[in-house]
Design an enzyme around this catalytic site. Structure first.
Site: not given
Ligand code: 3H9
Length: 698
Positions: A63, A102, A105, A125
């Site tokens: 999400a 998400g 999901e 999450e």
């Molecule tokens: C969820 O899904 C809830 C659902 O179950 C239900 C909902 C109702 N959102 O980390 P990076 C941005 S909870 C917004 O540097 P990498 C990040 O801020 C979510 N932005 O890259 C950055 O922005 P900027 C569960 C996001 O290659 C840019 O993307 N998911 C999100 O080192 C690059 O990110 C997670 O918790 C996001 N969800 O790593 C996963 N994710 O360039 C969270 C990233 O402006 N994300 N951004 O600084 C990660 O673990 C890592 O970003 C990922 C890539 C491994 C994907």
């Protein structure tokens, strides 16, 4: 459908391509696009199957966290996933990169999942203080049973596609282009006239009800002490998956998600997530020409030097390690070898990796061998004259344009840089011990450091898998300045009536893994004693000075290593117990100053320590030592054990309310004005109805 979800039809397969770079987060437009795309495909008589895939580097990574804590536009994600699952035609998800939260999901709402072999699946999450809120708690256990589902949701660590396939979460692994393979599979389903295969109807994971409930009971016990709400709610939802009808389970999950999303813990964890990414954005990156770093030298083979060398070797750099004499060098190389032996014993690396890392290490006592390296990190004794000597030698041998980094916790890098002919190439790298494990790296920018050198430091940190934070030159930079304020507040209370054990317990209750006096005992009291002696001449004689630590050091009670410090460690034990003699010394100090001891509640102890940290943080912002409040928070939770779920000292102050913090600071001011006077930044923010968070933009 809209510009974030492309809708195409090829033959009798509808293809929905998610395109929301960088990570295809499931924001409002993506949700709407997916929802509309499925509606449309369902209604088209020429379409017999649907493929969901993602453009760019990854399947949705979750999400959109930026939407959390705000009203969410419909369709919400669980409605989208429900709509995908309800599709009357088979839906295939083709997953590459990271299907997280998400994103996973969405894939579970699809009827079939295909994944590239290097794809990852995860439900992280909980690391944001919430739980899967789009059916993950109900669908995963239907496929895997409770134990594996709970591991995914409670730990939050992604698993590889192979493991996901073994658990029944993925139907086929693909070498090469997964979207192409997914399309072929969807086409095949279309031709066969296959119908949907809905996860909500599956019961494979419930086949062994007894072990399902045993896993629930065990995890419920394991999470009982968590300070966060989410873990217990996850267990409840997974239990409900088996006990309740699907729709009731989804409703339970929704309610739990909403409760957790608004909690302070979740707010703090979201703040931490963005804070650590924001910290990597510094002004020097703009227009920078990165200097090439292919080889690294480390001077000093003590604890810090060897840890830094291992961090560099682990990142694949050849490292030249320099010590003054053969004996010291041998000890250093042995230390590094022992670190790799331990990693090997624990199965973290294999024999070949260990051999390759040791082969990339060159030990020498000859500084001339650093002539061709691109970057040297000096990690010798923390004493300016010693460092100056090393820098003079480095200046003489290193090639032009090479970077000279000093690993220091306190020293004046401007002064050090001024002693050599190339101050523009000098930068501070403050590593934390053990340097090969601790993620934090303070990158200290001196007055004359070339912006390219700063930018190169941030790029290097990424290669070293560190979390870099920019700091200006100041005694103790960011982290040790805040630590000093924390200890000062604790010492005042110690003298005024508290005990080391009481203060430590209060801070553990707040969420620190150990209290400030336990840390001192572990690190060695002699280190801070040496610093106090060094600063003695510059200390304001009128300032309140607590000498309890000095009294312990004068007796040789340097902490755990001496068997005595603020606590006593009997028979080599690593757990200290209260020492009546220490309490007597504290009493003597009080008596000498005419202090009649008073009682401190755990709450007051916490507030005083936290207020002191936030106030020092505000001063660091005024002095421009820290770029933004969230950088201070990152330093504190990555380097000093500040509980991440409290968000760091600046976020914690925001959560309590800045006016309240300021008022408390004022109420202590009479005790020691110079220390407790609130930074003018409090007034400024309070006046404008702002928080520290408002200074975090950019
Ligand atoms: C969820 O899904 C809830 C659902 O179950 C239900 C909902 C109702 N959102 O980390 P990076 C941005 S909870 C917004 O540097 P990498 C990040 O801020 C979510 N932005 O890259 C950055 O922005 P900027 C569960 C996001 O290659 C840019 O993307 N998911 C999100 O080192 C690059 O990110 C997670 O918790 C996001 N969800 O790593 C996963 N994710 O360039 C969270 C990233 O402006 N994300 N951004 O600084 C990660 O673990 C890592 O970003 C990922 C890539 C491994 C994907």
């Amino acid at each position: 459908m809209n510009n974030q979800v492309k809708f195409e039809v090829e033959g009798n397969v509808a293809i929905l391509t998610i395109q929301n770079p960088p990570v295809n987060a499931l924001g409002a437009a993506v949700r709407q696009g997916l929802f509309d795309g499925i509606e449309k495909a369902d209604g088209m008589s020429s379409v017999n199957a649907v493929l969901i895939r993602a453009a760019g580097r990854t399947f949705p990574a979750g999400a959109d966290v930026r939407e959390f804590g705000k009203p969410r536009a419909e369709p919400i994600l669980s409605q989208v996933v429900g709509r995908i699952e309800a599709c009357s035609k088979p839906v295939v998800a083709a997953v590459h990169g990271n299907a997280l939260g998400g994103g996973f999901e969405i894939a579970l709402g699809a009827h079939y999942r295909m994944a590239s072999r290097d794809a990852k699946f995860g439900l992280p999450e909980v690391l944001l203080g919430v739980l899967p809120g789009a059916g993950g708690t109900q669908r995963v256990p239907r496929l895997t049973g409770a134990a594996a589902a709970l591991d995914l949701m409670l730990v939050g660590k992604p698993i590889g596609a192979l493991q996901a396939s073994d658990l029944g979460l993925v139907d086929a692994l693909v070498d090469g282009d997964v979207a192409k393979a997914g399309f072929a599979f969807a086409q095949d389903l279309a031709e066969k006239g296959a119908g949907p295969r809905r996860t909500c109807d599956r019961r494979d994971g419930f086949s062994d009800a007894e072990s399902y409930m045993a896993a629930i009971a065990a995890r419920r016990l394991a999470v009982a002490k968590s300070p966060l709400e989410a873990p217990a709610r996850i267990v409840d939802c997974v239990e409900a998956a088996m006990l309740l009808p699907f729709e009731a389970g989804i409703a339970k999950e929704r309610a739990a998600f909403d409760d957790c999303e608004g909690s302070e813990g979740a707010q703090a964890l979201r703040h931490a997530f963005f804070a650590e990414r924001r910290a990597a954005k510094v002004p020097e990156l703009e227009g920078a020409n990165l200097r090439e770093v292919n080889t690294i030298g480390v001077v000093g083979a003590g604890t810090m030097g060897t840890g830094i060398a291992v961090a560099c070797l682990d990142a694949g750099f050849p490292v030249t390690l320099v010590e003054r004499d053969e004996e010291g060098l041998l000890r250093g190389v042995e230390k590094i070898d022992a670190i790799y032996q331990r990693s090997l014993d624990k199965g973290r690396i294999d024999v070949d990796t260990r051999a390759a890392r040791m082969e990339a290490l060159t030990g020498t006592t000859d500084m001339d061998e650093l002539a061709q390296v691109d970057l040297v990190i000096e990690a010798v004794f923390e004493e300016i004259s010693v460092k100056e000597g090393v820098f003079a030698q480095l200046d003489a041998v290193m090639k032009p344009g090479a970077i000279l980094a000093t690993n220091t916790s306190y020293l004046d890098i401007n002064a050090l840089a001024a002693t050599i002919s190339r101050p523009q190439d000098v930068v501070g790298y403050h590593f934390f011990s053990p340097a090969n494990i601790m993620k934090l790296l303070e990158i200290v920018v001196a007055d004359r450091t070339d912006p390219d050198v700063v930018a190169t430091g941030f790029a290097l940190a990424k290669r070293l898998r560190k979390v870099p934070v920019r700091a200006g030159v100041a005694d103790g930079f960011i982290g040790n300045r805040i630590l000093a304020a924390y200890r000062q507040a604790a010492d005042f209370m110690l003298e005024d009536g508290a005990t080391p054990a009481k203060i430590d317990a209060a801070m553990r209750d707040f969420g620190f893994p150990i209290g400030p006096y336990q840390v001192l005992d572990m690190a060695g009291l002699d280190i801070s004693w040496a610093r106090r002696k060094r600063l003695a001449d510059s200390r304001d004689p009128a300032a309140r000075y607590v000498a309890i630590g000095d009294k312990l050091c004068e007796r040789g009670w340097f902490g755990q290593k001496a068997g005595r410090g603020y606590y006593i460690y009997e028979d080599g034990s690593r757990t200290g117990v209260e020492d009546p003699e220490v309490l007597a010394i504290i009493e003597e100090e009080r008596a000498a100053k005419g202090i009649s001891p008073r009682r401190f509640s755990a709450r007051e102890i916490q507030h005083r320590c936290l207020n002191a940290m936030a106030n020092e943080g505000a001063r660091l912002l005024e002095e421009a030592v820290a770029l933004r409040p969230s950088d201070i928070d990152v330093v504190m939770f990555y380097g000093y054990g500040f509980p991440r779920w409290r968000g760091g000292p600046m976020m914690a102050a925001d959560l309590r309310g800045l006016l309240e913090v300021e008022n408390e600071l004022r109420s202590y001011q009479i005790e020691e004005p110079a220390f407790w006077a609130p930074s003018p930044l409090f007034d400024e923010l309070v006046k404008n109805g702002q928080h520290f968070e408002d200074l975090n933009e950019g």
